[in-house]
Scaffold this active site. Structure first.
Site, PDB file in Angstrom:
ATOM      1  N   ASP A 138     -10.355  -2.626  15.673  1.00  0.00           N
ATOM      2  CA  ASP A 138      -9.369  -2.374  16.344  1.00  0.00           C
ATOM      3  C   ASP A 138      -9.169  -1.027  16.495  1.00  0.00           C
ATOM      4  O   ASP A 138      -8.307  -0.174  15.661  1.00  0.00           O
ATOM      5  CB  ASP A 138      -8.032  -2.908  15.568  1.00  0.00           C
ATOM      6  CG  ASP A 138      -6.877  -2.910  16.641  1.00  0.00           C
ATOM      7  OD1 ASP A 138      -6.717  -1.969  17.413  1.00  0.00           O
ATOM      8  OD2 ASP A 138      -6.100  -4.124  16.444  1.00  0.00           O
ATOM      9  N   HIS A 150      -0.745   4.865  14.767  1.00  0.00           N
ATOM     10  CA  HIS A 150      -1.043   5.912  13.906  1.00  0.00           C
ATOM     11  C   HIS A 150      -0.999   7.391  14.555  1.00  0.00           C
ATOM     12  O   HIS A 150      -0.983   8.391  13.908  1.00  0.00           O
ATOM     13  CB  HIS A 150      -2.610   5.910  13.509  1.00  0.00           C
ATOM     14  CG  HIS A 150      -3.024   4.787  12.375  1.00  0.00           C
ATOM     15  ND1 HIS A 150      -2.368   4.476  11.251  1.00  0.00           N
ATOM     16  CD2 HIS A 150      -3.863   3.820  12.683  1.00  0.00           C
ATOM     17  CE1 HIS A 150      -2.840   3.365  10.856  1.00  0.00           C
ATOM     18  NE2 HIS A 150      -3.649   2.948  11.616  1.00  0.00           N
ATOM     19  N   ASP A 173      -0.075   0.716   9.009  1.00  0.00           N
ATOM     20  CA  ASP A 173      -0.499  -0.500   9.283  1.00  0.00           C
ATOM     21  C   ASP A 173       0.189  -1.635   8.780  1.00  0.00           C
ATOM     22  O   ASP A 173       0.204  -2.847   9.308  1.00  0.00           O
ATOM     23  CB  ASP A 173      -2.015  -0.718   8.689  1.00  0.00           C
ATOM     24  CG  ASP A 173      -2.947   0.303   9.964  1.00  0.00           C
ATOM     25  OD1 ASP A 173      -2.794   0.068  10.934  1.00  0.00           O
ATOM     26  OD2 ASP A 173      -3.896   0.860   9.384  1.00  0.00           O
ATOM     27  N   HIS A 215      -8.082 -21.001 -27.999  1.00  0.00           N
ATOM     28  CA  HIS A 215      -8.474 -21.613 -29.283  1.00  0.00           C
ATOM     29  C   HIS A 215      -9.762 -20.564 -29.615  1.00  0.00           C
ATOM     30  O   HIS A 215     -10.381 -21.343 -30.921  1.00  0.00           O
ATOM     31  CB  HIS A 215      -9.011 -22.981 -29.049  1.00  0.00           C
ATOM     32  CG  HIS A 215      -7.915 -23.613 -28.350  1.00  0.00           C
ATOM     33  ND1 HIS A 215      -7.987 -23.840 -26.949  1.00  0.00           N
ATOM     34  CD2 HIS A 215      -6.892 -24.342 -28.969  1.00  0.00           C
ATOM     35  CE1 HIS A 215      -6.856 -24.727 -26.560  1.00  0.00           C
ATOM     36  NE2 HIS A 215      -6.142 -25.081 -27.828  1.00  0.00           N
TER      37      HIS A 215
HETATM   38  O1  UNU Z   1      -6.528   2.556  11.224  1.00  0.00           O
HETATM   39  C1  UNU Z   1      -7.955   2.779  11.463  1.00  0.00           C
HETATM   40  N1  UNU Z   1      -8.483   1.900  11.259  1.00  0.00           N
HETATM   41  C2  UNU Z   1      -8.489   4.053  11.793  1.00  0.00           C
HETATM   42  C3  UNU Z   1      -7.440   5.277  11.759  1.00  0.00           C
HETATM   43  C4  UNU Z   1      -9.544   4.330  12.213  1.00  0.00           C
HETATM   44  C5  UNU Z   1      -9.956   5.657  12.652  1.00  0.00           C
HETATM   45  C6  UNU Z   1      -9.026   6.607  12.524  1.00  0.00           C
HETATM   46  C7  UNU Z   1      -7.895   6.463  12.101  1.00  0.00           C
HETATM   47 FE    FE Z   2      -4.701   1.083  11.064  1.00  0.00          FE
END
Ligand code: UNU
Ligand code: FE
Ligand code: FES
Length: 459
Positions: free
Chosen positions: A204, A212, A360, A103
């Site tokens: 983590d 990774h 991830d 409006h």
């Molecule tokens: O995924 C992660 N949080 C991470 C990956 C941290 C450090 C190195 C690689």
């Molecule tokens: Fe990660």
């Protein structure tokens, strides 16, 4: 009200799987956690001029953050006080007013209701415009340019909320001209609970060596050889895991801040040039933090990887979905070329389609989706790694685990989550400020991490 008693076992470090799924738990999180915590909004460098604005979320509430004429920053709920329409549809920009598309009510950059079409003709001047400005977010403040907002005026000041975590962050946030965020944030949807990525980033270190591995092998460098080739150095010497008051925390891997950069020379050179500044200002430990790689979260939903230069907010969208917003974290005194180089690296590692980001996502979605099952949800999750091994450190604040692969900061996060979910107001939380470490560790419990003399002077 949710019965929080059955959700978190603090002593065993076990959590109910319901916390990733149930709507009533989520609703209470919105009230008790997102309604009371300081939440990251944007960085100062993204709204430098008066009239500059940036739109974001606090929990699920849409927010406008705007630079005022006097240089201060205010934040408002992005919802018209007439019929509730969204008043600003842009992600960011510069404006003199926010005009509602329904409006035509017009709000100033200060949130005040400035103009109402046909005000005399149809409201007969009976509308109390002064009381109909956009609802202002109670508290807005910045920590070294990182702007946060809080809906609860009784919350402690931002500096206290970040507390000892800010001391650790100062090693890089107050060096090299200070930290800043660059780029329009990348935005993606992940079908996971907001706590899954927060807990991953807060503590983590474990998954790095598994989730990774393939990506790290391709990138090479110190982590590629440490994890990829399987010949890990003694873990107790590789880093630490630290959590501070209010559920913030991080894991640090010493000396390899640059590890995810494929050609780290220029970045390492910048760090070496600025390192003496850190040591002089904050001592040897801060220098050790400065050249390390951090995975970190600020309670409740903001995470970053210092070294890998990624900075994220996990905006909750119901219990089973988030929007991931990703900026690049740099230091102001880096050259434009170095900033650009770092931004490219950050996008390729932890950007929307980044190699490590993609590693991830699937796990985060699956950790959430499994709890669709009624029987599954009756189960628990475990974060007991390194329990009983963490402790106080004579020189470092917070609770300190001696190994970066541990779940000390998971425990810090869920202890504070539990506290916020139970608290009836901020007084209930503030009363534990001086005793939270004792409540956790009891007496004794000294961290195995060496003192500054043993770590830096003996050799
Ligand atoms: O995924 C992660 N949080 C991470 C990956 C941290 C450090 C190195 C690689
Ligand atoms: Fe990660
Ligand atoms: Fe950790 Fe499956 S091994 S969640």
């Amino acid at each position: 009200m949710v019965n929080v008693d059955s959700l978190i076992d603090l002593d065993k470090a076990v959590q109910s799987k319901q916390v990733f799924w149930d709507q009533d738990i989520y609703d209470q999180e919105m009230e008790n956690i997102f309604g009371r915590s300081w939440l990251f909004l944007t960085h100062e460098s993204q709204i430098p001029e008066p009239g500059d604005f940036f739109t974001t979320f606090m929990g699920e509430d849409p927010i406008i953050v705007a630079r005022q004429k006097d240089g201060s920053v205010k934040a408002f709920i992005n919802s018209c006080t007439h019929r509730g329409n969204q008043v600003c549809h842009a992600d960011s920009g510069n404006t003199r007013s926010f005009v509602c598309s329904y409006h035509g009510w017009a709000f100033g950059v200060d949130g005040s209701l400035a103009g109402v079409p046909l005000e005399t003709e149809v409201y007969y001047n009976k509308l109390d415009k002064d009381s109909m400005g956009l609802r202002e977010v109670a508290l807005v403040d910045d920590y070294r340019g990182f702007i946060f907002g809080c809906f609860d005026e009784k919350a402690p000041p931002l500096a206290e909320w970040l507390g000892e975590m800010a001391w650790y962050m100062d090693s890089w946030a107050d060096t090299g001209g200070g930290a800043e965020l660059i780029g329009t944030p990348m935005k993606t949807i992940l079908k996971c609970n907001w706590k899954v990525p927060t807990e991953n980033f807060v503590g983590d270190g474990y998954h790095i060596t598994w989730t990774h591995v393939a990506a790290l092998q391709v990138i090479g460098g110190p982590l590629g050889s440490a994890f990829g080739a399987g010949d890990m150095p003694p873990l107790d010497d590789m880093g630490a895991q630290i959590t501070t008051r209010h559920g913030h925390g991080f894991g640090v891997i010493w000396d390899v801040g640059h590890a995810i950069h494929r050609n780290p020379q220029n970045y390492v050179e910048f760090q070496q040039q600025t390192l003496p500044e850190v040591i002089e200002k904050q001592g040897e430990w801060a220098g050790k933090m400065y050249t390390g790689h951090w995975n970190a979260s600020l309670f409740p939903n903001c995470s970053f990887l210092y070294g890998t230069n990624t900075f994220k907010v996990w905006h909750p969208k119901g219990p089973h979905e988030i929007e991931v917003w990703t900026w690049t974290l740099v230091q102001k005194n880096m050259s434009p070329e170095l900033k650009r180089e770092i931004q490219k690296e950050a996008i390729m590692s932890f950007g929307t389609a980044g190699t490590l980001e993609s590693d991830d996502g699937e796990n985060m979605e699956t950790c959430t989706r499994t709890n669709r099952g009624f029987q599954t949800r009756k189960g628990t999750m475990n974060a007991s790694m390194g329990l009983g091994v963490e402790g106080r450190h004579p020189e470092l604040p917070g609770v300190v685990g001696s190994n970066f692969i541990g779940e000390t900061s998971y425990r810090g996060f869920y202890r504070f989550w539990d506290e916020m979910m139970r608290a009836s107001d901020w007084d209930d939380v503030i009363k534990n400020d001086n005793t939270w470490v004792d409540q956790w560790l009891g007496e004794g419990a000294v961290s195995k991490l060496p003192t500054v003399d043993a770590a830096f002077k003996a050799a």
